[in-house]
Motif scaffolding. Structure first.
Motif, PDB file in Angstrom:
ATOM      1  N   ALA A 155      54.562 -13.242  29.326  1.00 13.60           N
ATOM      2  CA  ALA A 155      54.398 -13.925  28.040  1.00 13.60           C
ATOM      3  C   ALA A 155      55.593 -14.815  27.723  1.00 13.60           C
ATOM      4  O   ALA A 155      55.444 -15.866  27.100  1.00 13.60           O
ATOM      5  CB  ALA A 155      54.196 -12.892  26.926  1.00 13.60           C
ATOM      6  N   GLY A 156      56.791 -14.404  28.156  1.00  9.19           N
ATOM      7  CA  GLY A 156      57.998 -15.189  27.886  1.00  9.19           C
ATOM      8  C   GLY A 156      58.618 -15.709  29.156  1.00  9.19           C
ATOM      9  O   GLY A 156      57.945 -15.892  30.175  1.00  9.19           O
ATOM     10  N   ASP A 157      59.933 -15.930  29.099  1.00 11.53           N
ATOM     11  CA  ASP A 157      60.667 -16.456  30.251  1.00 11.53           C
ATOM     12  C   ASP A 157      60.878 -15.403  31.341  1.00 11.53           C
ATOM     13  O   ASP A 157      61.068 -15.745  32.506  1.00 11.53           O
ATOM     14  CB  ASP A 157      62.029 -16.996  29.817  1.00 11.53           C
ATOM     15  N   THR A 158      60.908 -14.147  30.948  1.00 11.69           N
ATOM     16  CA  THR A 158      61.104 -13.062  31.909  1.00 11.69           C
ATOM     17  C   THR A 158      60.009 -12.018  31.738  1.00 11.69           C
ATOM     18  O   THR A 158      59.306 -11.982  30.720  1.00 11.69           O
ATOM     19  CB  THR A 158      62.480 -12.377  31.704  1.00 11.69           C
ATOM     20  N   THR A 214      58.653  -8.368  31.028  1.00  9.91           N
ATOM     21  CA  THR A 214      59.040  -7.148  30.321  1.00  9.91           C
ATOM     22  C   THR A 214      58.599  -5.954  31.162  1.00  9.91           C
ATOM     23  O   THR A 214      57.774  -6.077  32.074  1.00  9.91           O
ATOM     24  CB  THR A 214      58.360  -7.050  28.944  1.00  9.91           C
ATOM     25  N   THR A 268      65.129  -7.274  27.793  1.00 11.49           N
ATOM     26  CA  THR A 268      64.748  -8.559  28.399  1.00 11.49           C
ATOM     27  C   THR A 268      65.063  -8.658  29.882  1.00 11.49           C
ATOM     28  O   THR A 268      64.560  -9.561  30.544  1.00 11.49           O
ATOM     29  CB  THR A 268      65.453  -9.726  27.682  1.00 11.49           C
TER      30      THR A 268
END
Length: 194
Positions: free
Chosen positions: A10-13, A15, A81
């Motif tokens: 969903a993000g840069d990294t 989870t 993160t």
């Protein structure tokens, strides 16, 4: 050959939740290292055979309170993160952990073993041991095979309390005889022979 399609984070990294939601039957090995998904090919049969045979001998010698498994996820860093979750070739961990649950928290692990393959030499010799030591896993063994070194050998390490890094405790060619994490005396010929 089928293409491998994985969901995107969903993000840069990635989870931990996204990583753990991946299917268990992927045709490749995946690790989560500081929020990055690392994909590796499945090991060769000889690699798996050595890991399985060694795990069996360790399990036979393990006192009550310990369980031994191969290729299971160990949570090395639970950072929100930049989590780190790796599946070592052999894991010796406390019976306090439910074997139906994954991952195994590093603080319940006493020994991890990596069987070095041509494609994993750098990780098994350098980066993974650093991550295991940072997580406080007391003992690390590295198995060098005839694919990766001139002679089959098991290199044993233990954390140095002063530095928090592994220090070598032995090089074993014919037999591993140690007293820590518990008494082990393993003849290596049956482990390495085809």
């Amino acid at each position: 050959m089928h293409a491998l399609t994985l969901p995107l984070p969903a993000g840069d990294t990635w989870t931990r939740a996204e990583f753990e939601a991946l299917p268990e039957d992927l045709p490749v090995r995946v690790s989560l290292i500081h929020g990055e998904l690392v994909v590796s090919p499945r090991p060769r049969p000889i690699h798996q055979r050595i890991a399985r045979r060694l795990a069996t001998r360790i399990e036979e010698a393990a006192p009550g309170g310990w369980q031994v498994d191969t290729d299971v996820d160990v949570l090395l860093d639970d950072d929100e993160t930049e989590a780190v979750e790796i599946a070592p070739d052999v894991v010796v961990y406390s019976t306090d952990h439910d074997p139906y649950e994954r991952p195994i928290p590093a603080d319940l692990v006493s020994l991890v073993v990596e069987v070095v393959s041509p494609s994993t030499k750098r990780k098994d010799r350098r980066s993974h041991p650093e991550l295991y030591a940072e997580a406080g896993i007391r003992h690390f063994w590295r198995v060098e095979t005839d694919q990766t070194a001139p002679a089959f050998a098991i290199y044993t390490y233990e954390i140095d309390d002063a530095t928090g890094r592994y220090v070598a405790t032995g090089v074993h060619h014919d037999r591993v005889s140690v007293t820590s994490p518990f008494d082990l005396d393993i003849e290596l010929k049956p482990v390495r022979d085809r």
